[in-house]
Design an enzyme around this catalytic site. Structure first.
Site, PDB file in Angstrom:
ATOM      1  N   LYS A 205      -2.333 -91.702 -48.453  1.00  0.00           N
ATOM      2  CA  LYS A 205      -3.377 -90.750 -48.057  1.00  0.00           C
ATOM      3  C   LYS A 205      -3.075 -89.365 -48.642  1.00  0.00           C
ATOM      4  CE  LYS A 205      -5.429 -88.680 -43.973  1.00  0.00           C
ATOM      5  NZ  LYS A 205      -5.592 -88.690 -42.534  1.00  0.00           N
ATOM      6  N   GLU A 211       8.738 -91.914 -50.121  1.00  0.00           N
ATOM      7  CA  GLU A 211       9.002 -93.348 -50.335  1.00  0.00           C
ATOM      8  C   GLU A 211       8.008 -93.918 -51.353  1.00  0.00           C
ATOM      9  OE1 GLU A 211       8.686 -91.928 -47.356  1.00  0.00           O
ATOM     10  OE2 GLU A 211      10.067 -92.807 -45.876  1.00  0.00           O
ATOM     11  N   GLY A 265      -4.185 -92.345 -41.131  1.00  0.00           N
ATOM     12  CA  GLY A 265      -3.398 -93.343 -41.866  1.00  0.00           C
ATOM     13  C   GLY A 265      -3.359 -94.697 -41.167  1.00  0.00           C
ATOM     14  N   ARG A 266      -3.073 -94.684 -39.867  1.00  0.00           N
ATOM     15  CA  ARG A 266      -2.935 -95.961 -39.143  1.00  0.00           C
ATOM     16  C   ARG A 266      -4.284 -96.567 -38.763  1.00  0.00           C
ATOM     17  NH1 ARG A 266      -0.846 -91.576 -36.906  1.00  0.00           N
ATOM     18  NH2 ARG A 266      -1.683 -90.766 -34.954  1.00  0.00           N
ATOM     19  N   GLU A 351       2.734 -94.397 -32.756  1.00  0.00           N
ATOM     20  CA  GLU A 351       2.520 -93.163 -33.528  1.00  0.00           C
ATOM     21  C   GLU A 351       1.308 -92.406 -32.965  1.00  0.00           C
ATOM     22  OE1 GLU A 351       3.667 -92.638 -37.901  1.00  0.00           O
ATOM     23  OE2 GLU A 351       1.493 -92.633 -38.047  1.00  0.00           O
ATOM     24  N   HIS A 382      11.776-118.601 -27.921  1.00  0.00           N
ATOM     25  CA  HIS A 382      13.188-118.965 -28.056  1.00  0.00           C
ATOM     26  C   HIS A 382      14.049-117.752 -28.379  1.00  0.00           C
ATOM     27  CE1 HIS A 382      12.062-123.210 -27.863  1.00  0.00           C
ATOM     28  NE2 HIS A 382      10.971-122.808 -28.507  1.00  0.00           N
ATOM     29  N   LYS A 510      12.167 -86.360 -41.655  1.00  0.00           N
ATOM     30  CA  LYS A 510      11.848 -86.334 -43.093  1.00  0.00           C
ATOM     31  C   LYS A 510      12.421 -85.074 -43.729  1.00  0.00           C
ATOM     32  CE  LYS A 510       7.189 -88.333 -43.163  1.00  0.00           C
ATOM     33  NZ  LYS A 510       5.827 -87.986 -43.520  1.00  0.00           N
TER      34      LYS A 510
HETATM   35  O1  F6P Z   1       4.889 -91.888 -40.903  1.00  0.00           O
HETATM   36  C1  F6P Z   1       4.093 -90.772 -41.053  1.00  0.00           C
HETATM   37  C2  F6P Z   1       2.904 -91.036 -41.903  1.00  0.00           C
HETATM   38  O2  F6P Z   1       2.276 -89.813 -42.112  1.00  0.00           O
HETATM   39  C3  F6P Z   1       1.936 -92.039 -41.288  1.00  0.00           C
HETATM   40  O3  F6P Z   1       1.099 -91.504 -40.352  1.00  0.00           O
HETATM   41  C4  F6P Z   1       1.246 -92.531 -42.501  1.00  0.00           C
HETATM   42  O4  F6P Z   1       0.563 -93.703 -42.248  1.00  0.00           O
HETATM   43  C5  F6P Z   1       2.408 -92.691 -43.444  1.00  0.00           C
HETATM   44  O5  F6P Z   1       3.240 -91.586 -43.158  1.00  0.00           O
HETATM   45  C6  F6P Z   1       2.061 -92.740 -44.903  1.00  0.00           C
HETATM   46  O6  F6P Z   1       1.407 -91.577 -45.325  1.00  0.00           O
HETATM   47  P1  F6P Z   1       0.629 -91.539 -46.698  1.00  0.00           P
HETATM   48  O7  F6P Z   1      -0.467 -92.528 -46.651  1.00  0.00           O
HETATM   49  O8  F6P Z   1       0.114 -90.128 -46.797  1.00  0.00           O
HETATM   50  O9  F6P Z   1       1.600 -91.854 -47.803  1.00  0.00           O
END
Ligand code: F6P
Length: 545
Positions: A205, A211, A265-266, A351, A382, A510
């Protein structure tokens, strides 16, 4: 301001909790209509919430709490595009992404529906072109390895949904997901695919997530090393709200599928973030998923709260968290294809509602989101089910099962169904010591053996669960299911008077990681840390020398 001691409905629920010592087994014995009264059916979905520590008075009390909290108005606000994500000054419009009636929804005076339709059209054209092989890789080969690079909401939704819909995948397409910064996540995918037939979807987003960008750069280098710089345009697309960063990364904006800051995002698997779903299962099926979500959206908006699935499920959750001090919640799908639903729901719920600041900018004086966990049944019977049955703490469970399996092999599905029903029954009924004794006597156990074992073989029971049944796990029912949980989460956020749509809690760690990184790389002098962190850094650096 809203505080637990300040509201009439809240105090009433506290007194109901003291007044009624609910014994479900007794209530079922007395009332043969209990299941019928506490079941809601919506199209091909049935939700039986009768095995909960509730009665009519408690349900009325919970509904009064929803009324007191202004839930009806809050739902209207969300659906109308009001900026209910007030800390970020954003509207919250995942419902617009599946607004199948296409009614206008305005944000800042502009209807958002036309741009949603444009992106959906682009998803349709592109997914079809990839599936048909009219959009090929640089060397003209069909793109059959589709790799989604994203994390959090840009990974968990599409990952969960593609796995849930595996029976609908095109036969020649394989989907992969790279999310973790751990190099293993990249390596394990790249070691198994061929650059000529691989499409990378960089899903972020913000397009600033370390990452995702690190993984995307690694994949880009891998591709360029194999096919050259010119190949990038044919092998990389981006899903983002941030055009500038996408261009900076080196992806042509024509290869960008846009979404907007009113999509959290979620809550984004219905947007461009769902591109990999559309490629895997075909646009028609992707659209069916949106239609299923729309059916749930409509139900949530229109049904009165006493017969409203997300509202009832949310209120029952509130009953345990806030009036029984139960801060755990398990989701157990009895369908292997839904095995990743619990991880998806962890982000959705924890979240969204893992917050302690109210919308009035005060620390709340009541509990909010529980710890969510789960896994696929019967596997988890189990593992952690021992604790559900005989542990010291109550864990409310959502059981989910399709009546019909995609793989009706022999008696598998009937055994699976028998298990899920038996688990819910066992949790509710339990087994008294007398029943345990009678059973052991029947088996011819000695008196001494019975005395030694009767407590171990008895179950307190009275442990709550919901049973959610869909006809078959198809795109439509998956859409209904996920939208149901989204709205359940929203309702709880409203009751708790918190903003379910920001996530400042993930920021601090972060930032600190960015401080530690140069120290590990030896490019910065040591920053001040506590003695534990400082010595851990020294220890690891020592090993990595
Ligand atoms: O974990 C924090 C967060 O901002 C989430 O809310 C989001 O889904 C994720 O990181 C990934 O963010 P992006 O889509 O901006 O890479």
């Amino acid at each position: 301001m809203f505080g637990r001691t300040k509201t009439k409905a809240w105090r009433n629920l506290e007194s109901l909790q003291h007044k009624y010592n609910i014994n479900m087994r007794e209530l079922f014995a007395k009332d043969d209509k209990r299941a019928e009264r506490y079941t809601i059916q919506l199209e091909n979905m049935l939700v039986d919430y009768s095995k909960n520590l509730i009665n009519d008075q408690i349900l009325d009390g919970l509904l009064a709490l929803a009324k007191e909290r202004g839930l009806a108005d809050k739902i209207k606000e969300m659906y109308s595009g009001a900026k209910i994500n007030q800390t970020e000054n954003r509207a919250v419009l995942h419902i617009a992404l599946r607004n199948k009636e296409n009614k206008p929804i305005y944000v800042d005076g502009h209807d958002v529906m036309p741009k949603i339709a444009t992106t959906l059209e682009k998803i349709k054209d592109f997914s079809e072109a990839v599936r048909l092989g009219t959009f090929t890789g640089y060397t003209g080969k069909k793109l059959t390895n589709i790799v989604n690079i994203g994390i959090g909401g840009s990974d968990l939704g599409p990952f969960m949904a593609t796995q849930a819909l595996k029976p609908y995948w095109a036969k020649d397409i394989n989907c992969y997901f790279i999310s973790n910064i751990d190099g293993t996540s990249c390596a394990e995918v790249l070691n198994h695919i061929d650059p000529e037939t691989t499409l990378f979807i960089v899903a972020s987003k913000t397009f600033t997530t370390i990452e995702t960008l690190t993984n995307a750069h690694t994949c880009r280098k891998w591709l360029v090393d194999a096919l050259g710089e010119h190949a990038v345009a044919k092998h990389f697309v981006a899903l983002s709200t941030n055009k500038a960063e996408v261009e900076k990364f080196g992806i042509n904006p024509d290869n960008m599928f846009e979404f907007w800051d009113f999509v959290g995002g979620r809550y984004s698997m219905w947007s461009a973030i769902g591109l990999i779903i559309a490629i895997a299962v075909g646009y028609k099926n992707f659209e069916r998923m949106l239609e299923g979500a729309y059916a749930m959206d409509k139900h949530f908006y229109e049904a009165d709260f006493a017969h409203n699935i997300p509202v009832i499920l949310a209120l029952i959750g509130i009953w345990y968290i806030n009036f029984h001090d139960v801060h755990r919640y398990a989701v157990v799908p009895y369908d292997q294809y839904l095995q990743y639903l619990p991880s998806y729901l962890q982000q959705l719920d924890m979240e969204s509602n893992g917050k302690s600041i109210s919308l009035d900018n005060k620390y709340v004086d009541y509990s909010t989101a529980p710890v969510v966990f789960g896994g696929a049944g019967t596997n988890v019977q189990h593992s952690f089910f021992q604790l559900l049955h005989q542990g010291t703490d109550i864990v409310p469970v959502d059981f989910i099962i399709p009546a019909i399996s995609h793989n009706e092999i022999g008696a598998h599905q009937e055994i699976l169904i028998a298990n899920v029903l038996a688990q819910a029954e066992a949790l509710m009924n339990g087994k008294t010591e007398e029943e345990a004794v009678a059973e052991m006597e029947k088996c011819g156990n000695s008196k001494a053996e019975i005395a030694r074992m009767k407590k171990n073989k008895s179950f307190t029971g009275n442990r709550p669960s919901n049973m959610i049944i869909v006809r078959k796990l198809d795109p439509y029912s998956l859409g209904m299911l996920v939208a149901m949980y989204e709205h359940r989460t929203f309702v709880q956020g409203v009751i708790w008077n918190i903003n379910s749509f920001d996530q400042f809690g993930v920021e601090l760690g972060k930032k600190l990681a960015l401080n530690i990184l140069p120290e590990l790389q030896g490019t910065a002098v040591q920053v001040e840390h506590d003695s534990s962190t400082a010595s851990l850094i020294r220890y690891i650096k020592g090993i990595r020398k």
